[in-house]
Write a protein that holds these residues in place. Structure first.
Motif, PDB file in Angstrom:
ATOM      1  N   LEU A  60       0.816  -1.327   0.019  1.00 33.11           N
ATOM      2  CA  LEU A  60      -0.110  -0.003   0.053  1.00 33.11           C
ATOM      3  C   LEU A  60       0.804   1.471   0.306  1.00 33.11           C
ATOM      4  O   LEU A  60       0.544   2.186  -0.631  1.00 33.11           O
ATOM      5  CB  LEU A  60      -1.094   0.047   1.196  1.00 33.11           C
TER       6      LEU A  60
ATOM      7  N   LEU B 112       2.133   1.937  -3.452  1.00 30.01           N
ATOM      8  CA  LEU B 112       1.151   2.513  -4.006  1.00 30.01           C
ATOM      9  C   LEU B 112       0.788   4.147  -3.868  1.00 30.01           C
ATOM     10  O   LEU B 112       0.909   4.984  -4.685  1.00 30.01           O
ATOM     11  CB  LEU B 112      -0.066   2.109  -3.842  1.00 30.01           C
ATOM     12  N   GLY B 113       1.421   4.788  -2.567  1.00 28.50           N
ATOM     13  CA  GLY B 113       1.135   5.908  -2.391  1.00 28.50           C
ATOM     14  C   GLY B 113       2.639   6.751  -2.246  1.00 28.50           C
ATOM     15  O   GLY B 113       2.530   7.696  -2.099  1.00 28.50           O
TER      16      GLY B 113
ATOM     17  N   LYS C 246      -0.783   9.127  -3.560  1.00 26.91           N
ATOM     18  CA  LYS C 246      -1.992   9.169  -2.846  1.00 26.91           C
ATOM     19  C   LYS C 246      -1.721   9.382  -1.764  1.00 26.91           C
ATOM     20  O   LYS C 246      -0.462   9.495  -0.819  1.00 26.91           O
ATOM     21  CB  LYS C 246      -2.205   7.526  -2.803  1.00 26.91           C
TER      22      LYS C 246
ATOM     23  N   ARG D 230      -3.800   8.264   1.006  1.00 24.77           N
ATOM     24  CA  ARG D 230      -4.221   7.161   2.049  1.00 24.77           C
ATOM     25  C   ARG D 230      -4.468   5.899   1.032  1.00 24.77           C
ATOM     26  O   ARG D 230      -4.975   5.898   0.103  1.00 24.77           O
ATOM     27  CB  ARG D 230      -5.427   7.519   2.592  1.00 24.77           C
ATOM     28  N   CYS D 231      -3.780   4.508   1.559  1.00 23.68           N
ATOM     29  CA  CYS D 231      -4.288   3.463   0.720  1.00 23.68           C
ATOM     30  C   CYS D 231      -4.704   2.530   1.785  1.00 23.68           C
ATOM     31  O   CYS D 231      -4.009   2.533   2.852  1.00 23.68           O
ATOM     32  CB  CYS D 231      -2.795   3.032   0.106  1.00 23.68           C
ATOM     33  N   TYR D 232      -5.563   1.483   1.445  1.00 27.64           N
ATOM     34  CA  TYR D 232      -6.255   0.806   2.375  1.00 27.64           C
ATOM     35  C   TYR D 232      -6.800  -0.485   1.654  1.00 27.64           C
ATOM     36  O   TYR D 232      -7.022  -0.502   0.452  1.00 27.64           O
ATOM     37  CB  TYR D 232      -7.258   1.464   2.919  1.00 27.64           C
TER      38      TYR D 232
ATOM     39  N   GLU E  54      -4.197  -0.492   6.218  1.00 30.80           N
ATOM     40  CA  GLU E  54      -4.096   0.902   5.957  1.00 30.80           C
ATOM     41  C   GLU E  54      -2.687   1.493   5.751  1.00 30.80           C
ATOM     42  O   GLU E  54      -1.786   1.357   6.895  1.00 30.80           O
ATOM     43  CB  GLU E  54      -4.976   1.884   6.860  1.00 30.80           C
TER      44      GLU E  54
ATOM     45  N   CYS F  48      -7.742   3.909  -2.516  1.00 28.77           N
ATOM     46  CA  CYS F  48      -6.868   5.261  -2.109  1.00 28.77           C
ATOM     47  C   CYS F  48      -7.661   6.360  -2.099  1.00 28.77           C
ATOM     48  O   CYS F  48      -8.785   6.570  -2.880  1.00 28.77           O
ATOM     49  CB  CYS F  48      -5.795   5.132  -2.982  1.00 28.77           C
TER      50      CYS F  48
ATOM     51  N   ASP G  34      -2.745   4.331 -13.017  1.00 30.57           N
ATOM     52  CA  ASP G  34      -3.216   4.201 -11.860  1.00 30.57           C
ATOM     53  C   ASP G  34      -3.993   2.913 -11.162  1.00 30.57           C
ATOM     54  O   ASP G  34      -3.876   2.326 -10.211  1.00 30.57           O
ATOM     55  CB  ASP G  34      -3.935   5.424 -11.462  1.00 30.57           C
TER      56      ASP G  34
ATOM     57  N   MET H 283      -3.133  -0.516  -9.122  1.00 28.30           N
ATOM     58  CA  MET H 283      -3.896  -0.754  -7.982  1.00 28.30           C
ATOM     59  C   MET H 283      -4.417  -2.215  -8.172  1.00 28.30           C
ATOM     60  O   MET H 283      -4.511  -2.822  -7.472  1.00 28.30           O
ATOM     61  CB  MET H 283      -5.272   0.147  -7.966  1.00 28.30           C
TER      62      MET H 283
END
Length: 364
Positions: free
Chosen positions: A41, A44-45, A50, A52-54, A70, A148, A161, A165
């Protein structure tokens, strides 16, 4: 609200990072997986892409969803603790879209239509300006999603993106699938062990009285003979035979006979419950008791008490028993058959002497 173009980034560096994380996930034990999922995660950010990624997982019946993992950027508030067992019917629009399309891209939360009410309200509560979610599928069933957020900013999500993801979503799904399979295997193995233990117990126990049967008796008696010989300790064995049992069956019926067997068995368990004492059903109307470290005098006292308890039992209604006792300190190797022959001889003598009594044979 500021418009943020989804940042460009080095695809190769992201690919290498994800490959490394994927390797860690493949080899991770269940209690180690969480940190590697959060690393994915964070990838990804990374680079400000990003805020917040979760990961969210749905319950089995699609009633609730919970935030299980998270990652948040520096200065961004976490919401994992607030988002447990969230009712799906509070955001029906979001759930319908995820079920139908397997993904959701929101470039600008403020532009969401009226029918998104519950979903939009939750995003605004968290100061989210844009968000994206990609479904996680296990055996063709939607089990959750990776998402995200952008906080207080909007964007135009790009195909890249979504691709990234989905890559992370697939990695996490595979990890969840493996751990669920391992958990199911562990559960099945535990059930098999329990079933095997039950079968082993049933193989050594009498179904009517729930006492040890002849097979279980032989194993326990052999073990006790070895132990007492090794430690030069006394071993006392009782044989209890119901008097005139055939006549009881003939006159009162087999149900009454079974009830008498169960009553005698219960009385034996009540009388012989010291540590190491074992009660077994030896044959049709015969029982064996193995009593380590019981002196001949104490054995006689126990036998007398047992005779009186059975004689005065209302449930047994006049039924009596004859008892043979063999007490010894094994000086040489004895077989279970030899011990059982001795105690059988003692009970035979008790019957010959008029029944409702006991005979003790002792060997130092």
């Amino acid at each position: 609200m500021a418009l943020t173009q989804s940042p460009t980034h080095n695809d190769d560096s992201f690919a290498y990072l994800i490959l490394d994380i994927s390797t860690n996930l493949i080899n991770a034990a269940p209690d180690e997986a969480a940190s590697h999922i959060e690393e994915a995660l964070a990838a990804l950010g990374s680079g400000g892409r990003k805020d917040r990624c979760y990961v969210f997982l749905f319950d089995e019946n699609y009633q609730t969803m919970s935030n299980t993992h998270e990652w948040v950027a520096v200065g961004v508030s976490a919401h994992k603790e607030d988002l447990q067992d969230v009712p799906i019917n509070a955001m029906p629009w979001f759930f319908e879209v995820m079920l139908r399309d397997g993904k959701l891209l929101v470039d600008d939360v403020s532009q969401l239509p009226a029918e998104t009410a519950g979903f939009k309200a939750e995003l605004e509560r968290e100061n989210i300006g844009a968000m994206m979610a990609v479904g996680m599928y296990l055996e063709a069933k939607l089990i959750g999603f990776v998402g995200c957020d952008l906080v207080q900013r909007k964007t135009h999500w790009q195909n890249e993106d979504v691709r990234q993801m989905r890559l992370v979503a697939d990695m996490i799904t595979n990890t969840i699938a493996r751990h669920r399979s391992e958990a199911e295997l562990t559960r099945v193995q535990a059930e098999l062990r329990e079933a095997n233990a039950l079968l082993a117990r049933q193989a050594q126990h009498d179904s009517l009285t729930q006492l040890l049967n002849r097979r279980g008796l032989d194993a326990v008696l052999d073990s006790e003979l070895r132990r007492t010989q090794r430690n030069q300790q006394r071993l006392t064995v009782f044989m209890i035979d119901i008097d005139h049992f055939k006549r009881l069956n003939d006159e009162r019926g087999h149900i009454a006979g079974d009830e008498a067997l169960c009553c005698v068995a219960q009385q034996l368990k009540t009388t012989f419950q010291r540590s190491g004492e074992q009660v077994a059903r030896y044959g049709g109307d015969e029982f064996i008791v193995i009593a380590p470290n019981l002196t001949p005098f104490d054995a006689s006292q126990r036998a007398a008490a047992l005779l009186e308890a059975i004689r005065s039992s209302e449930k047994l209604d006049g039924v009596t028993v004859s008892i043979g006792i063999f007490s010894l300190v094994p000086q040489s190797a004895l077989t279970t058959d030899e011990v059982l022959r001795k105690v059988d001889h003692a009970v035979y003598q008790a019957k010959a002497e008029g029944r409702d009594g006991f005979v003790l044979l002792s060997r130092q």
